[in-house]
Each structure stands twice: as structure tokens, then as C-alpha cells.
Design a protein around this motif. Structure first.
Motif, PDB file in Angstrom:
ATOM      1  N   THR A 284       0.877  -0.876   0.413  1.00 59.42           N
ATOM      2  CA  THR A 284       0.114  -0.075   0.306  1.00 59.42           C
ATOM      3  C   THR A 284       0.577   1.405  -0.540  1.00 59.42           C
ATOM      4  O   THR A 284       0.816   2.377  -0.449  1.00 59.42           O
ATOM      5  CB  THR A 284      -1.041   0.037   1.329  1.00 59.42           C
ATOM      6  OG1 THR A 284      -0.062   0.317   2.511  1.00 59.42           O
ATOM      7  CG2 THR A 284      -1.791  -0.721   1.540  1.00 59.42           C
ATOM      8  N   ASP A 285       2.234   1.426   0.562  1.00 51.34           N
ATOM      9  CA  ASP A 285       2.789   1.842   0.813  1.00 51.34           C
ATOM     10  C   ASP A 285       3.086   2.444  -0.792  1.00 51.34           C
ATOM     11  O   ASP A 285       3.135   3.798  -1.303  1.00 51.34           O
ATOM     12  CB  ASP A 285       4.497   1.609   1.638  1.00 51.34           C
ATOM     13  CG  ASP A 285       3.800   2.404   2.646  1.00 51.34           C
ATOM     14  OD1 ASP A 285       3.228   2.327   3.123  1.00 51.34           O
ATOM     15  OD2 ASP A 285       5.033   1.787   3.610  1.00 51.34           O
ATOM     16  N   ALA A 286       3.426   1.481  -1.807  1.00 51.05           N
ATOM     17  CA  ALA A 286       4.222   1.834  -3.019  1.00 51.05           C
ATOM     18  C   ALA A 286       2.489   2.215  -3.962  1.00 51.05           C
ATOM     19  O   ALA A 286       2.740   3.059  -5.532  1.00 51.05           O
ATOM     20  CB  ALA A 286       4.210   0.417  -4.048  1.00 51.05           C
ATOM     21  N   PHE A 287       1.431   1.936  -3.471  1.00 49.45           N
ATOM     22  CA  PHE A 287       0.521   3.038  -4.378  1.00 49.45           C
ATOM     23  C   PHE A 287       0.489   3.967  -4.178  1.00 49.45           C
ATOM     24  O   PHE A 287       0.090   5.165  -5.198  1.00 49.45           O
ATOM     25  CB  PHE A 287      -1.035   1.703  -3.536  1.00 49.45           C
ATOM     26  CG  PHE A 287      -2.272   2.747  -4.408  1.00 49.45           C
ATOM     27  CD1 PHE A 287      -1.977   2.927  -5.536  1.00 49.45           C
ATOM     28  CD2 PHE A 287      -2.600   3.573  -3.127  1.00 49.45           C
ATOM     29  CE1 PHE A 287      -3.421   3.176  -5.726  1.00 49.45           C
ATOM     30  CE2 PHE A 287      -4.187   3.817  -3.649  1.00 49.45           C
ATOM     31  CZ  PHE A 287      -4.299   3.919  -4.810  1.00 49.45           C
TER      32      PHE A 287
ATOM     33  N   GLN B 231       9.463  -3.726  -3.549  1.00 46.66           N
ATOM     34  CA  GLN B 231       7.872  -2.368  -3.260  1.00 46.66           C
ATOM     35  C   GLN B 231       8.408  -1.414  -4.693  1.00 46.66           C
ATOM     36  O   GLN B 231       7.100  -1.222  -5.399  1.00 46.66           O
ATOM     37  CB  GLN B 231       8.660  -1.747  -1.806  1.00 46.66           C
ATOM     38  CG  GLN B 231       7.837  -1.691  -0.991  1.00 46.66           C
ATOM     39  CD  GLN B 231       8.875  -1.504   0.174  1.00 46.66           C
ATOM     40  OE1 GLN B 231       9.550  -0.827   0.576  1.00 46.66           O
ATOM     41  NE2 GLN B 231       7.987  -0.213   0.679  1.00 46.66           N
ATOM     42  N   SER B 232       9.649  -0.947  -4.985  1.00 49.91           N
ATOM     43  CA  SER B 232      10.280  -0.632  -6.064  1.00 49.91           C
ATOM     44  C   SER B 232       9.624  -0.917  -7.733  1.00 49.91           C
ATOM     45  O   SER B 232       9.273  -0.155  -8.537  1.00 49.91           O
ATOM     46  CB  SER B 232      11.158  -0.059  -6.801  1.00 49.91           C
ATOM     47  OG  SER B 232      12.181   0.146  -5.729  1.00 49.91           O
ATOM     48  N   ALA B 233       9.501  -2.257  -7.437  1.00 51.00           N
ATOM     49  CA  ALA B 233       8.427  -2.905  -9.116  1.00 51.00           C
ATOM     50  C   ALA B 233       6.693  -2.897  -8.672  1.00 51.00           C
ATOM     51  O   ALA B 233       6.475  -2.836  -9.695  1.00 51.00           O
ATOM     52  CB  ALA B 233       8.925  -4.585  -8.984  1.00 51.00           C
TER      53      ALA B 233
ATOM     54  N   LEU C 285      11.565   9.378  -6.174  1.00 49.69           N
ATOM     55  CA  LEU C 285      10.506   9.026  -5.424  1.00 49.69           C
ATOM     56  C   LEU C 285      10.457   8.669  -4.130  1.00 49.69           C
ATOM     57  O   LEU C 285       9.767   8.650  -2.554  1.00 49.69           O
ATOM     58  CB  LEU C 285       9.020   9.651  -5.937  1.00 49.69           C
ATOM     59  CG  LEU C 285       8.605  10.182  -6.932  1.00 49.69           C
ATOM     60  CD1 LEU C 285       7.356   9.680  -7.178  1.00 49.69           C
ATOM     61  CD2 LEU C 285       7.948  11.490  -6.256  1.00 49.69           C
ATOM     62  N   ALA C 286      10.951   7.534  -3.974  1.00 46.66           N
ATOM     63  CA  ALA C 286      11.206   6.573  -2.765  1.00 46.66           C
ATOM     64  C   ALA C 286      12.619   6.064  -2.864  1.00 46.66           C
ATOM     65  O   ALA C 286      12.526   4.341  -3.356  1.00 46.66           O
ATOM     66  CB  ALA C 286      10.330   5.568  -2.684  1.00 46.66           C
TER      67      ALA C 286
END
Length: 520
Positions: free
Chosen positions: A36-39, A117-119, A109-110
Motif C-alpha cells: 500500500t505504501d508503493a501505491f 516495493q519499487s517493482a 520518489l522512494a
């Protein structure tokens, strides 16, 4: 203006309730995880790019379009058609650039995301780039509808977005998993365009004939430059927040998002509603060269925001755990998530008055193309946010982001406020003192009883939803009763006297109607 404010406020409230339903469903289905952080990192890209286009074009176009409508309806249609073509081309180009740049965008951004997470963020962003086009068109349609004072359709944007998002998420989460969030966002944005397009198509506000030029385009482009720059500076805050938050424990970006949805509710419901309806009035007064009257209207709007905002601010400060527990404590959302989110919500409550007063302050300057003043204010706020963010995140974690952002918004507001009074040739100290005097009764009538009730009626955060509703209802009823008892003491107050007179007019109107019926 009162009618429009009531319509916009009511529809905004419905939209926000649906938005909470959407966020509550996300919390139930997915909780607060690295996915959800990735979203929430990926979704800020279409938000930033589309908002950049829509916000810039709308605020630059409305004053020009208002003049065109007064001179020629045919010319105004040609203008909106030309701007539509440019917005469509610009948003498509941005969507293509974003699609082929997902890897560097997510990395930027991250920077602290792991490979999974990046993928995940990259795949979601590739789905969501389509939303850039629809969001930009929706922003343009909103500006057109507001210029014609058809505020209801613009206010329904949030209703359709949240409804479409909610239903698609409910239908697709079993098949798509976490990627249902990305698809749901796109479907929700399509819903925005659908509702906005209804009056534009029906009333032929945009011509079917493609127009590439209009004599007012240079004026709009000139007005766009400071607005574009000020919006770009504002977006830096979001980017900085995501960069700093990417190194925090898993799930905290999601907790921040849940808290911000609740904490920034007053910004849309109160500040945004008043700003939307007052903007057209500011434009009219500026066209009539009544700058001092514009200043008086601005101060009057601030008085209402301060007074009403105290109720919301008190609720967020004293009932933060109850609100978060009622909205999100179910499914995959844990007690630990609740504690983190409620602490962040308390901080939002401390600064929410500044967040609420920013929209009306910015619209005041946009009404006379005063974007250079906004650039100065926003630049100062960005410096404060970046400086405080780096210092506070290292010491107190995710709470430092909220504190830094709140301080930045306070700086932003005060700069705009002082410049606004100066431009309107109004006495600074006297008007500021009167503004505080109008809001002061709210501290005694609203904040004090809320504080007492919150301390007298404590409860466990895992109590049933009915118990939480009972506690919240008791707080609201107790505050209202206390305010009514003290009302006679503050009859001369500007805000309260306006409210009392409006209430008396409603009662008198109903009494006349009843007498007329009896006479017949």
C-alpha cells in the motif's frame, strides 16, 4: 452566494463520506503494508501532473472566460474549445513521458524502497498514467462549470470519483489483488469526467469544431506562468514528504495517508467550499475595480472559516483516537496502525485552521492575476517544510513530516494574509484584531466543552462502533447545547449575528407561508 455555498458544502460532505468509505475499504482489504505504501507513492504522480495542468489552466482561464461570456457567447465557446485542445495535447504528452519513465520516477520518489516495493510501484504507475489525461480534462471542465456558476456539477466530482473507485475495488480486488487500487483510481477519474461533461455537452460549452487559436490565449498563457510556478513549488512539498517517508518503517506512508484524509477534511469541506463560491465573486469585484470591497469579503470569509473550523479542529485534537478507530479499525488494520494514525491526526488538528484558510487566500490573488505573491509565499513555505522536515524526521519519525508541513502552511497563510490586506489598503492591526475577536467566542463555546467531554468520557479504542458513535454524538450534542446557552452573550459578534439573523429569516419565512396557507 449562500445558496451556492450550501450546495457545494453539502455535495462536498457527501463526497468526503464516500472517500472515507473508500479508504476504510482499502484499510480493510490491505491494511498498512509495503504494497500500500508503493501505491500511495505511485499515485502522487498522476495527482501532481494532472493537478498541475488542471489547476493552472483553470485559475488562469476563469477571469478571462468570465469577460468573454459578457462580451460574446460565441467567442467564449471558441475559447473553451481552444483551451480543451491544448489541455488534451499537453496531458497526453505528460502521460507518455510518465509511462516510459516509471523506473526513474519511483526511484526518485522512494529512494529507500526495496526491489519488490519499487517493482510494485512501477507496475501501478504504468496503469495509472491514463488518469493524467482524464484528471486534466476534469480540471478544465470544473473551471468551465464554475465560471458559469454551475457549482453542483463540479462538486459532484468527488462523489463520482469515490463511488466509481469503491465499486471497482470491491469487484476487482479478488482477481487483481493490490493492483486493483491502480485500476480503481483510473475508473474513479473517468467518473469525474463523465459528470463534468454532462452540462458542457448539453449546453454546448465546447464546440465540436477543433480550434487551435483564440485572441485571449496569450492572456491566459501569461497568467499561467506564475500559477504554474506556484503550483510546481507546492508540489515539491509532496515530493519531499514521500522521499523522507520512504525510509521509515513499512506501512507508515499508508498511516500518513489515512491521517491526512481525515486531517485535511476541513480543507475541502470548509476552506475549499467557501473558496470555490467566493472566487467568482472576487473576479467580479476585481473587474469592477472594487479592491477594498474584495478585502472586506476576504476577511469575512476568514471569520467564518475560523469560527466553524474551531469545531472541526477541536474534534480532531480531542477525539483523534475515536475517529481513527471508528473509520479504520477492522480487517487488516491493526492496533499499532491505529496509534500511529491517531497521533498524526492530532497534529493535523493543531494546524488544520491554516490548511483551511489557504484556498480562499490563493483564490483571492488568482482573481486579479496576483500569482507572483503566491510564488513568494509558497517558496517560503517550501524552504520551511524542507528544513523542518529533514530535522524533525530524523528525531521524531513520521510525526516530523506532519509538523513540518503544518509549519509551512502557517508561514504560507500569514504571508498571503498580510499582502492581501496591504493590496486592499486595509489597516493591518485593527482588521487582524477584529478577525480574532469574531473567532474568539468559538474557543469558549466550542473548544472548551469538547475538551471537557473528551476527558470526562474516556473509552477504550477497541470499543464497539456504536459506543464510539455514542461518545461522538454526546460530544457534538453537549457542545451545541453549551454554545446555545452562551449565545446571548455574543449577539454582537459578526459571525454569530449573521447566523442568528439568517435563522430568524428562515423562521419568519415559514411563519408567513403558514399564515398564507391558513388564510387561503
Amino acid at each position: 452566494m449562500k445558496k451556492n455555498t450550501l450546495i457545494v458544502g453539502s455535495l462536498t460532505l457527501i463526497s468526503l463520506m464516500l472517500g472515507f468509505g473508500r479508504e476504510s475499504l482499502i484499510a480493510f482489504l490491505f491494511g498498512s503494508t509495503s504494497y500500500t505504501d508503493a501505491f500511495y507513492v505511485a499515485m502522487i504522480v498522476p495527482d501532481i501532473l494532472a493537478g498541475w495542468i488542471g489547476f493552472t489552466v483553470t485559475n488562469a482561464m476563469v477571469p478571462v472566460l468570465k469577460k468573454e461570456i459578457g462580451m460574446s457567447s460565441l467567442s467564449s465557446v471558441r475559447l473553451t474549445s481552444t483551451v480543451f485542445v491544448y489541455v488534451l495535447i499537453g496531458s497526453c504528452l505528460l502521460a507518455l513521458i510518465a509511462f516510459f519513465s516509471v523506473n526513474p520516477i519511483i526511484t526518485y520518489l522512494a529512494p529507500n524502497f526495496d526491489l519488490i516495493q519499487s517493482a510494485t510501484g512501477e507496475r501501478m504507475l504504468r496503469i495509472m498514467v491514463v488518469a493524467i489525461i482524464f484528471s486534466a480534462v476534469s480540471g478544465l471542465f470544473s473551471g468551465i462549470n464554475n465560471t458559469y456558476e454551475q457549482f453542483a456539477y463540479s462538486s459532484l466530482v468527488g462523489v463520482f470519483y469515490n463511488l466509481f473507485f469503491f465499486l471497482s475495488l470491491l469487484a476487482l480486488h479478488k482477481w487483481l489483488g493490490i493492483y486493483a487500487l491502480a485500476v480503481g483510481l483510473v475508473v474513479g477519474v473517468v467518473g469525474r469526467v463523465v459528470i463534468q461533461a454532462i452540462p458542457i455537452v448539453r449546453q454546448k460549452r465546447i464546440s465540436r469544431k477543433i480550434n487551435y487559436w483564440h485572441k485571449s490565449i496569450p492572456t491566459i498563457f501569461k497568467a499561467m506562468i506564475p500559477i504554474f510556478l506556484s503550483q510546481a513549488l507546492s508540489q515539491i512539498n509532496q515530493v519531499v514528504d514521500r522521499i523522507l517517508a520512504s525510509g521509515l518503517p513499512s506501512g507508515q506512508i499508508t498511516n500518513l495517508n489515512y491521517a491526512s484524509k481525515l486531517g485535511l477534511l476541513p480543507t475541502s469541506l470548509i476552506g475549499g467550499t467557501i473558496a470555490t463560491t467566493m472566487y467568482i465573486r472576487f473576479v467580479k469585484l476585481n473587474n469592477e475595480n472594487k479592491r477594498t470591497e474584495m478585502g472586506h469579503q476576504y476577511l469575512k470569509a476568514l471569520s467564518w472559516i475560523l469560527f466553524v473550523g474551531l469545531f472541526v479542529s477541536g474534534g480532531l485534537i480531542f477525539f483523534n483516537d475515536s475517529i481513527v478507530s471508528f473509520m479504520y479499525l477492522h480487517g487488516e488494520f491493526t492496533i499499532m496502525d491505529l496509534h500511529v494514525t491517531s497521533e498524526l491526526l492530532l497534529l493535523y488538528g493543531c494546524f488544520c485552521l491554516f490548511y483551511m484558510m489557504i484556498p480562499i487566500s490563493m483564490q483571492y490573488f488568482f482573481s486579479f492575476h496576483g500569482g507572483k505573491f503566491i510564488i513568494f509565499a509558497v517558496s517560503s513555505a517550501v524552504i520551511v517544510n524542507i528544513t523542518c522536515g529533514y530535522l524533525l524526521v530524523n528525531s521524531i519519525g513520521i510525526k516530523g513530516l506532519v509538523l513540518a508541513n503544518g509549519c509551512a502552511q502557517a508561514v504560507n497563510f500569514f504571508i498571503l494574509y498580510f499582502i492581501a490586506l496591504k493590496k486592499a489598503s486595509l489597516p493591518m492591526l485593527r482588521k487582524s484584531f477584529k478577525l480574532l475577536l469574531n473567532a474568539a467566542p468559538g474557543l469558549l463555546m466550542i473548544v472548551l466543552p469538547m475538551a471537557l467531554i473528551s476527558f470526562l468520557f474516556e473509552f477504550h479504542v477497541e470499543a464497539s462502533k456504536w459506543m464510539q458513535l455514542l461518545r461522538g454524538g454526546t460530544a457534538a450534542a453537549g457542545t451545541a447545547l453549551f454554545a446555545l446557552l452562551l449565545l446571548p452573550l455574543f449577539k454582537t459578534n459578526l459571525v454569530l449575528s449573521t447566523f442568528i439573523n439568517a435563522f430568524r429569516r428562515i423562521v419568519a419565512s415559514k411563519k408567513k407561508s403558514k399564515d398564507r396557507v391558513q388564510a387561503v
